[in-house]
Design a protein around this motif. Structure first.
Motif, short mmCIF file in Angstrom:
data_model
loop_
_atom_site.label_atom_id
_atom_site.label_comp_id
_atom_site.label_asym_id
_atom_site.label_seq_id
_atom_site.Cartn_x
_atom_site.Cartn_y
_atom_site.Cartn_z
N ALA A 124 0.83 -1.20 0.00
CA ALA A 124 0.00 0.00 0.00
C ALA A 124 0.87 1.26 0.00
O ALA A 124 0.60 2.21 -0.73
CB ALA A 124 -0.92 -0.01 1.20
N SER A 162 -5.78 1.04 -7.24
CA SER A 162 -6.09 1.23 -5.83
C SER A 162 -7.05 2.39 -5.63
O SER A 162 -7.16 3.28 -6.47
CB SER A 162 -4.81 1.49 -5.05
N CYS A 176 -4.29 1.46 1.39
CA CYS A 176 -5.14 1.67 0.22
C CYS A 176 -5.87 0.37 -0.09
O CYS A 176 -5.50 -0.70 0.38
CB CYS A 176 -4.33 2.17 -0.96
N PHE A 178 -6.83 -2.30 -2.70
CA PHE A 178 -6.44 -2.81 -4.02
C PHE A 178 -7.66 -3.38 -4.73
O PHE A 178 -8.37 -4.23 -4.19
CB PHE A 178 -5.37 -3.88 -3.88
#
Lengths: 346, 368
Positions: A124, A162, A176, A178
């Motif tokens: 992330a 993302s 984040c 995905f």
């Protein structure tokens, strides 16, 4: 390896990002060129022994509306990962990008890859680095490609984009969401011959293959076709002997294929065949004659001096040689042109 | 020369699949302009003399606004001369420095170029390879990828080095009839071709087995009609190997193009020969003049001896007359090598096309 998964994209709550600076999270479709995958696999082999995965930058092109991404190229970026922290050599990434763009000005940064299927907090972080404003892919989403490189298992690739997630700005920076996106592996016409040769070595113990000549390639292709014809005729015979189950669709397909054979008069074929083969053979003959003549001409050019006794004599000798060669070559040139015309008629 | 590879530090070349893909891609993208780039790799530890090329990168493109024919030509020239351009040497060193950080074999082992129909034997190629091969033991090769030939069937990838005899001659920069006689250099000996093998990594092999997906193993039910058959998702894609493109019958355009190029080379040869015979004529003329002058001087000296006057020097002609320069024979040599290349190419084409033609004939006229 084309992914047959289907994707359903749902609306999701958006993270706390300033209004107007919202990166697009529209789904994209990704096309990967084999060159990029090859390069990633090469990088995976060269990873430091203490690292599970290595990462790199993906380069490619993006369609105008940003919904289609083609990954054409990539390069490795050194990074270190421990249980607590991850470190990406940003300076390296920046300089390498500049170097690559000098050679391929049309390619842009599209995302990054990792050589393991795992997605974690560090993924992330890196994803946010690649998708950021300024040096990143903003306002387009960065594409994340994972290629599993576990020895002995199938190589699996996945692509993600993302969306920001997290309730506070600090949380959003290192997390984040995905979102998997569909991707396919496509190769162009030009790469076909290269892939052909590469894949011809796939069943060999030493994983290597000498360059094959045109004739060998032809022979193998013909053998392959004969093999397939054999299979089809076996099936047809079995159907005739009532051993295999007949299928009207297959029958129709075969009929269509067979009716493609042109109906021509045998004498026409005979004539055209003879004309053409003669043209081809003459071209080959003339080409070989030219080769011999060039050889002769070169030998005469350097042999002239040893025959002569004095400077003046050799001058003349050389001149005579030159004239002779010119005469011979003129005739050849004429022959060549004649044959060219014949070729165009054929 | 019995075995041209005997005294060469490189005896064979092994190219990694990644390099093949990069090269083919780059060449196809810039076609018809020549694509050039740098090769990195190392000499095999297990097998001395085997050069492993493990990676490559393209040289930056040079953007020359192509408005008229002349400028296009200069752009093509720049692209062909790229491997020895100063800016690219810097670029190459920088790139190699970066590649070293990610454990790529960071040694330069040569350069690659793309070509069309075998049209690569010219001064640019020679100069580039000489640039890389200046030191006698430099392990560098030139990889030549033929875009046109690869598009009609099997990949055409060759590795070349300059022969030591040629390097020695090129260093002196003298290609006169006399020096050629002394060194015994023939046009066949300029370039030494090295055998090329393709090598796949362990990880690549499983990928290739996945690519393209095989036909399903389980029993399939028969399609109900023709439309369903043609849209069946289970239909396997044609395999990558063998390539059915090599069964294509339209080979005449290639033959024709090669013939055109062959004729062009012959024209060049013609021009070179004309230059040479012009040189021979002017040399003969000058020499006749010198002989005349020498005789005149001799007669004069004889007269002076008779009249007991001091003699005039007899070697003054060296100052008075200037012998014409012999034209460089390098161009002729390269041209001859190019002609040989074309002739062999024609041979290859005819071998393939005649086999195909006999196949077609017996297919259309069964029972004969």
């Amino acid at each position: 390896m084309a992914d047959k998964d289907t994707f359903l994209h749902l609306a999701r709550p958006l993270g706390p990002a300033p209004i107007g600076a919202q990166p697009s999270t529209a789904p994209v479709s990704v096309v990967i060129q084999p060159q990029a995958i090859f390069s990633i696999l090469d990088h995976a082999l060269r990873r430091p022994s203490d690292q599970d995965r290595v990462i790199g930058t993906l380069l490619g092109t993006r369609s105008e509306d940003g919904t289609e991404v083609e990954i054409r190229n990539c390069y490795a970026v050194p990074h270190t990962e421990t249980a607590e922290q991850v470190e990406v050599d940003m300076d390296y990434q920046k300089q390498m990008l500049a170097l690559h763009l000098r050679a391929n000005p049309r390619e842009v940064l599209v995302g990054w890859y990792a050589t393991s299927s795992e997605l974690n907090t560090f993924s992330a972080l890196i994803q946010n680095f690649y998708g950021q404003q300024g040096d990143g892919t903003w306002p387009h989403p960065a594409v994340h490609l994972t290629v599993s490189t576990v020895p002995g298992q199938e190589i699996e690739s996945r692509t993600y984009i993302s969306a920001p997630i997290g309730v506070t700005a600090e949380r959003a920076a290192d997390s984040c969401l995905f979102i998997p996106v569909p991707h396919e592996l496509k190769y162009g016409e030009a790469e076909k011959s290269g892939l052909e040769l590469i894949s011809s070595a796939k069943d060999r113990e030493d994983r290597s293959q000498p360059i094959i000549t045109d004739l060998e390639a032809l022979e193998r292709a013909v053998e392959h076709v004969l093999d397939m014809l054999e299979r089809v005729s076996n099936y047809v015979n079995n159907v005739l002997d009532e051993e295999a189950e007949p299928s009207s669709a297959l029958g129709q397909f075969l009929m269509n294929a067979l009716s493609l054979a042109p109906k021509v008069d045998p004498s026409d074929i005979e004539r055209d065949f003879n004309n053409h083969i003669q043209d081809v053979l003459v071209v080959s003959y003339l080409a070989n004659t030219i080769r011999t003549q060039i050889d002769l001409s070169n030998r005469l050019a350097t042999a002239a001096l040893t025959l002569g006794t004095g400077d003046a004599l050799t001058g003349e000798g050389g001149q005579r040689d030159g004239d002779r060669q010119q005469g011979g070559r003129g005739g050849r040139g004429g022959g060549g042109r004649g044959r060219q015309q014949r070729q165009q008629e054929a | 020369m019995t075995d041209p590879l005997k005294d060469s530090p490189v005896k064979a070349v092994q190219v990694e699949a990644l390099v093949v893909m990069k090269l083919v891609n780059h060449a196809a993208k810039t076609f018809p302009t020549v694509a050039t780039g740098s090769l990195v790799g190392m000499e095999s530890a297990k097998q001395p003399g085997l050069l492993e090329i493990t990676s490559c990168f393209p040289f930056p493109t040079i953007d020359v606004p192509a408005t008229d024919g002349h400028q296009q030509e200069s752009a093509a020239n720049l692209a062909a001369a790229a491997p020895r351009a100063k800016a690219n040497v810097v670029y190459q060193n920088e790139m190699i420095k970066f590649l070293r950080e990610v454990n790529v074999d960071a040694n330069n082992v040569g350069w690659y170029t793309s070509t069309s129909m075998g049209n690569f034997v010219h001064l640019n190629t020679i100069e580039n390879q000489f640039f890389y091969q200046k030191e006698m033991n430099e392990r560098t090769v030139a990889l030549v990828h033929d875009v046109s030939r690869s598009s009609q069937g099997s990949l055409s990838l060759r590795a070349y080095r300059l022969s030591p005899a040629f390097v020695a001659a090129y260093k002196e920069g003298k290609f006169t009839t006399e020096s050629l006689q002394k060194s015994g250099l023939r046009y066949q000996d300029i370039l030494v071709e090295l055998p090329v093998t393709i090598h796949n990594s362990h990880l690549l092999t499983p990928l290739l087995h996945q690519l393209p997906s095989d036909a399903p193993k389980e029993e399939l039910s028969f399609p109900p009609n023709l439309a369903a058959l043609q849209q069946d998702p289970n239909t396997p894609l044609p395999p990558l190997f063998p390539n059915y493109d090599s069964l294509d019958l339209s080979i005449d355009p290639f033959l024709e193009k090669t013939c055109d190029l062959l004729l062009e080379s012959i024209e060049n040869h013609h021009t070179e020969l004309n230059n040479h015979s012009y040189y021979q004529r002017s040399l003969a003329r000058e020499q006749a003049k010198i002989t005349a002058w020498q005789q005149k001087r001799k007669a004069e000296n004889a007269a002076r001896t008779a009249s007991k006057q001091p003699l005039l020097p007899e070697d003054e002609w060296q100052r008075l007359f200037k012998l014409p320069q012999e034209p460089n024979r390098l161009e002729t040599l390269l041209n001859s090598r190019q002609v040989e290349q074309y002739a062999r190419q024609v041979d290859g084409f005819t071998a393939g096309v005649s086999a195909k033609m006999f196949a077609v004939k017996s297919n259309l006229l069964p029972g004969e």
